[in-house]
Design a protein around this motif. Structure first.
Motif, PDB file in Angstrom:
ATOM      1  N   GLN A  16     -16.776  -8.965 -15.996  1.00 16.01           N
ATOM      2  CA  GLN A  16     -15.561  -9.207 -15.233  1.00 16.01           C
ATOM      3  C   GLN A  16     -14.881  -7.875 -14.931  1.00 16.01           C
ATOM      4  OE1 GLN A  16     -15.159 -12.405 -14.500  1.00 16.01           O
ATOM      5  NE2 GLN A  16     -13.487 -11.993 -13.075  1.00 16.01           N
ATOM      6  N   GLY A  17     -14.464  -7.691 -13.698  1.00 19.95           N
ATOM      7  CA  GLY A  17     -13.854  -6.436 -13.287  1.00 19.95           C
ATOM      8  C   GLY A  17     -14.795  -5.548 -12.515  1.00 19.95           C
ATOM      9  N   ALA A  18     -16.084  -5.921 -12.466  1.00 19.20           N
ATOM     10  CA  ALA A  18     -17.040  -5.148 -11.675  1.00 19.20           C
ATOM     11  C   ALA A  18     -16.754  -5.356 -10.186  1.00 19.20           C
ATOM     12  CB  ALA A  18     -18.461  -5.584 -12.003  1.00 19.20           C
ATOM     13  N   LYS A  19     -17.311  -4.516  -9.377  1.00 19.33           N
ATOM     14  CA  LYS A  19     -17.104  -4.596  -7.930  1.00 19.33           C
ATOM     15  C   LYS A  19     -17.624  -5.925  -7.386  1.00 19.33           C
ATOM     16  CE  LYS A  19     -18.504  -2.427  -3.567  1.00 19.33           C
ATOM     17  NZ  LYS A  19     -19.342  -1.356  -2.952  1.00 19.33           N
ATOM     18  N   ILE A  20     -16.803  -6.551  -6.537  1.00 15.82           N
ATOM     19  CA  ILE A  20     -17.205  -7.809  -5.895  1.00 15.82           C
ATOM     20  C   ILE A  20     -17.923  -7.471  -4.588  1.00 15.82           C
ATOM     21  CG2 ILE A  20     -16.424  -9.956  -4.834  1.00 15.82           C
ATOM     22  CD1 ILE A  20     -14.124 -10.013  -6.790  1.00 15.82           C
ATOM     23  N   LEU A  21     -19.170  -7.895  -4.485  1.00 10.04           N
ATOM     24  CA  LEU A  21     -19.953  -7.625  -3.281  1.00 10.04           C
ATOM     25  C   LEU A  21     -19.489  -8.487  -2.113  1.00 10.04           C
ATOM     26  CD1 LEU A  21     -23.507  -7.434  -4.917  1.00 10.04           C
ATOM     27  CD2 LEU A  21     -21.967  -5.544  -4.337  1.00 10.04           C
ATOM     28  N   PHE A  22     -19.299  -9.772  -2.360  1.00 10.95           N
ATOM     29  CA  PHE A  22     -18.790 -10.693  -1.333  1.00 10.95           C
ATOM     30  C   PHE A  22     -18.488 -12.025  -2.004  1.00 10.95           C
ATOM     31  CE2 PHE A  22     -23.310 -11.442  -1.478  1.00 10.95           C
ATOM     32  CZ  PHE A  22     -23.452 -12.808  -1.312  1.00 10.95           C
ATOM     33  N   LEU A  23     -17.904 -12.941  -1.245  1.00 15.13           N
ATOM     34  CA  LEU A  23     -17.582 -14.272  -1.739  1.00 15.13           C
ATOM     35  C   LEU A  23     -18.553 -15.282  -1.130  1.00 15.13           C
ATOM     36  CD1 LEU A  23     -13.677 -14.168  -1.457  1.00 15.13           C
ATOM     37  CD2 LEU A  23     -15.085 -13.671  -3.467  1.00 15.13           C
ATOM     38  N   ALA A  24     -19.203 -16.035  -1.981  1.00 19.24           N
ATOM     39  CA  ALA A  24     -20.192 -17.003  -1.509  1.00 19.24           C
ATOM     40  C   ALA A  24     -19.520 -18.325  -1.160  1.00 19.24           C
ATOM     41  CB  ALA A  24     -21.255 -17.230  -2.581  1.00 19.24           C
ATOM     42  N   ASP A  25     -20.149 -19.080  -0.269  1.00 24.24           N
ATOM     43  CA  ASP A  25     -19.671 -20.398   0.116  1.00 24.24           C
ATOM     44  C   ASP A  25     -20.315 -21.474  -0.754  1.00 24.24           C
ATOM     45  OD1 ASP A  25     -18.061 -19.456   2.193  1.00 24.24           O
ATOM     46  OD2 ASP A  25     -19.738 -19.433   3.596  1.00 24.24           O
ATOM     47  N   ALA A  26     -19.695 -22.635  -0.788  1.00 22.38           N
ATOM     48  CA  ALA A  26     -20.269 -23.769  -1.506  1.00 22.38           C
ATOM     49  C   ALA A  26     -21.616 -24.128  -0.884  1.00 22.38           C
ATOM     50  CB  ALA A  26     -19.323 -24.964  -1.442  1.00 22.38           C
ATOM     51  N   GLU A  27     -22.558 -24.488  -1.723  1.00 21.73           N
ATOM     52  CA  GLU A  27     -23.915 -24.874  -1.326  1.00 21.73           C
ATOM     53  C   GLU A  27     -24.798 -23.687  -0.950  1.00 21.73           C
ATOM     54  OE1 GLU A  27     -24.793 -27.933  -1.913  1.00 21.73           O
ATOM     55  OE2 GLU A  27     -22.724 -28.455  -2.381  1.00 21.73           O
ATOM     56  N   ASP A  28     -24.296 -22.458  -1.053  1.00 19.74           N
ATOM     57  CA  ASP A  28     -25.159 -21.296  -0.849  1.00 19.74           C
ATOM     58  C   ASP A  28     -26.236 -21.277  -1.928  1.00 19.74           C
ATOM     59  OD1 ASP A  28     -23.898 -20.403   1.380  1.00 19.74           O
ATOM     60  OD2 ASP A  28     -22.867 -18.717   0.436  1.00 19.74           O
ATOM     61  N   GLU A  29     -27.440 -20.885  -1.543  1.00 20.61           N
ATOM     62  CA  GLU A  29     -28.556 -20.857  -2.481  1.00 20.61           C
ATOM     63  C   GLU A  29     -29.086 -19.433  -2.630  1.00 20.61           C
ATOM     64  OE1 GLU A  29     -31.321 -23.566  -0.737  1.00 20.61           O
ATOM     65  OE2 GLU A  29     -30.469 -25.311  -1.747  1.00 20.61           O
ATOM     66  N   PHE A  30     -29.404 -19.052  -3.868  1.00 17.75           N
ATOM     67  CA  PHE A  30     -29.965 -17.732  -4.152  1.00 17.75           C
ATOM     68  C   PHE A  30     -31.112 -17.893  -5.141  1.00 17.75           C
ATOM     69  CE2 PHE A  30     -25.381 -17.083  -3.381  1.00 17.75           C
ATOM     70  CZ  PHE A  30     -25.449 -16.254  -2.264  1.00 17.75           C
ATOM     71  N   GLN A  31     -32.058 -16.965  -5.057  1.00 10.35           N
ATOM     72  CA  GLN A  31     -33.175 -16.988  -5.984  1.00 10.35           C
ATOM     73  C   GLN A  31     -32.776 -16.369  -7.319  1.00 10.35           C
ATOM     74  OE1 GLN A  31     -36.466 -15.572  -3.063  1.00 10.35           O
ATOM     75  NE2 GLN A  31     -37.530 -16.692  -4.662  1.00 10.35           N
ATOM     76  N   LEU A  32     -33.202 -17.019  -8.386  1.00 13.27           N
ATOM     77  CA  LEU A  32     -32.917 -16.542  -9.730  1.00 13.27           C
ATOM     78  C   LEU A  32     -33.805 -15.355 -10.067  1.00 13.27           C
ATOM     79  CD1 LEU A  32     -31.710 -16.983 -12.638  1.00 13.27           C
ATOM     80  CD2 LEU A  32     -33.685 -18.453 -13.049  1.00 13.27           C
ATOM     81  N   VAL A  33     -33.180 -14.274 -10.556  1.00 18.15           N
ATOM     82  CA  VAL A  33     -33.922 -13.109 -11.013  1.00 18.15           C
ATOM     83  C   VAL A  33     -34.031 -13.126 -12.534  1.00 18.15           C
ATOM     84  CG1 VAL A  33     -33.997 -10.585 -11.085  1.00 18.15           C
ATOM     85  CG2 VAL A  33     -33.225 -11.738  -9.009  1.00 18.15           C
ATOM     86  N   GLU A  34     -32.886 -13.274 -13.197  1.00 17.10           N
ATOM     87  CA  GLU A  34     -32.852 -13.344 -14.651  1.00 17.10           C
ATOM     88  C   GLU A  34     -31.500 -13.897 -15.084  1.00 17.10           C
ATOM     89  OE1 GLU A  34     -32.486  -9.650 -16.830  1.00 17.10           O
ATOM     90  OE2 GLU A  34     -31.946  -8.595 -14.989  1.00 17.10           O
ATOM     91  N   THR A  35     -31.419 -14.272 -16.344  1.00 13.39           N
ATOM     92  CA  THR A  35     -30.160 -14.712 -16.931  1.00 13.39           C
ATOM     93  C   THR A  35     -29.799 -13.771 -18.078  1.00 13.39           C
ATOM     94  OG1 THR A  35     -31.287 -16.225 -18.453  1.00 13.39           O
ATOM     95  CG2 THR A  35     -30.568 -17.117 -16.334  1.00 13.39           C
ATOM     96  N   GLN A  36     -28.511 -13.578 -18.247  1.00 13.85           N
ATOM     97  CA  GLN A  36     -28.031 -12.692 -19.312  1.00 13.85           C
ATOM     98  C   GLN A  36     -26.726 -13.258 -19.845  1.00 13.85           C
ATOM     99  OE1 GLN A  36     -26.300  -8.271 -19.252  1.00 13.85           O
ATOM    100  NE2 GLN A  36     -28.463  -8.295 -18.677  1.00 13.85           N
ATOM    101  N   ALA A  37     -26.824 -13.953 -20.993  1.00 16.89           N
ATOM    102  CA  ALA A  37     -25.652 -14.592 -21.597  1.00 16.89           C
ATOM    103  C   ALA A  37     -24.976 -15.513 -20.573  1.00 16.89           C
ATOM    104  CB  ALA A  37     -24.690 -13.547 -22.134  1.00 16.89           C
ATOM    105  N   ASP A  38     -23.727 -15.219 -20.202  1.00 19.24           N
ATOM    106  CA  ASP A  38     -22.979 -16.074 -19.275  1.00 19.24           C
ATOM    107  C   ASP A  38     -23.163 -15.670 -17.818  1.00 19.24           C
ATOM    108  OD1 ASP A  38     -21.957 -17.538 -21.386  1.00 19.24           O
ATOM    109  OD2 ASP A  38     -20.207 -16.249 -21.625  1.00 19.24           O
TER     110      ASP A  38
END
Length: 288
Positions: free
Chosen positions: A110-132
């Motif tokens: 939290q506090g890192a740079k925000i790249l952009f704001l996604a819309d509802a139903e936007d889909e992205f490919q999973l790369v990895e998971t890290q805790a939360d």
């Protein structure tokens, strides 16, 4: 004595079609009797009656059982082809954004740079998971991090999600960070030779009989990601990070701050980043 010809009486003449025409002298039409006897000058042909079986003549023939069966087979084949095409073109590791204006961060905190704001139903490919946090592929050149709670992971293939979690868990079981220090780079890599770096020592409990994914390489990449944000808080400026594996066969991995920054902003993929790292010896980080 000459005889004078007698004038012919005025008689109604007929046109070339045999229809009575009005007399040139009187300008009258033929009487009713002559019209009744001949054809009327205004008579039009009457419409012929349609045959009684007109409806039957134009009705489409009823399909036989063989035709119906063939149509059913073709419909089933088309449905199967649609399902195959859908499974081939749609990845099985997609995560779905739950709500509009969900922030995509450059790094997993939290506090890192925000790249952009996604819309509802936007889909992205999973790369990895890290805790939360969930690391996603935004474009071919850009990656970002999203809070796990902001995503619907139910559509992700269970095997893909399980492999991500199990790889991270197994790496934590095998490796343990023991200490950190700031010192001069211990190798001969041109990009960091003689420069100050952060050195992270890791105790290894891996076995030569371990198979599958290279746990050492996976763990090293996760350490690089976690250690980079803390570099700005160090009292002394460093030019890179070195991970030293305390094991029988040794093994060191190093990365420059520039490469780490590009990895955390998503400019470099994991594969591209790993190619920019220094590995000594390289075989210590290959698949076993």
């Amino acid at each position: 004595m000459s005889v004078q010809p007698t004038a012919a009486p005025n008689m109604p003449s007929r046109d070339s079609g045999g229809t009575a025409a009005p007399s040139a002298a009187t300008g009258t039409w033929p009487d009713a009797a002559s019209v009744a006897k001949g054809a009327s000058v205004f008579r039009t042909p009457g419409a012929s009656s349609p045959p009684a079986n007109t409806k039957d003549a134009f009705a489409a023939p009823a399909p036989d059982s063989a035709t119906e069966k063939r149509v059913q087979q073709l419909n089933e084949q088309a449905k199967n082809l649609d399902e195959i095409l859908h499974s081939q073109t749609r990845p099985d590791n997609l995560v779905v954004v739950k709500e509009s204006r969900t922030p995509i961060f450059s790094r997993p905190f939290q506090g890192a740079k925000i790249l952009f704001l996604a819309d509802a139903e936007d889909e992205f490919q999973l790369v990895e998971t890290q805790a939360d946090w969930v690391h996603v592929q935004v474009t071919s050149l850009l990656r970002g991090w999203i809070r796990r709670g902001a995503l619907d992971l139910s559509v992700v293939n269970a095997g893909a999600l399980r492999s991500q979690n199990s790889a991270a868990a197994s790496s934590r079981d095998v490796f343990q960070q023991t200490r950190e220090e700031t010192a001069t780079f211990p190798g001969q890599w041109e990009q960091l030779r003689g420069k100050k770096v952060k050195i992270i020592w890791v105790e290894s409990n891996e076995s030569r009989q371990d198979s599958g994914l290279n746990r050492r390489a996976t763990f090293a990449r996760s350490v690089f990601r976690k250690a980079y944000p803390a570099l700005s808080r160090l009292p002394d400026k460093v030019e890179g990070i070195v991970i030293v594996f305390d094991a029988a066969d040794g093994g060191m991995a190093a990365a420059t701050v520039a490469a780490l920054q590009r990895l955390n902003t998503g400019e470099l993929s994991d594969t591209a980043f790993w190619k920019q790292c220094w590995l000594d010896p390289p075989e210590a980080f290959r698949d076993r």
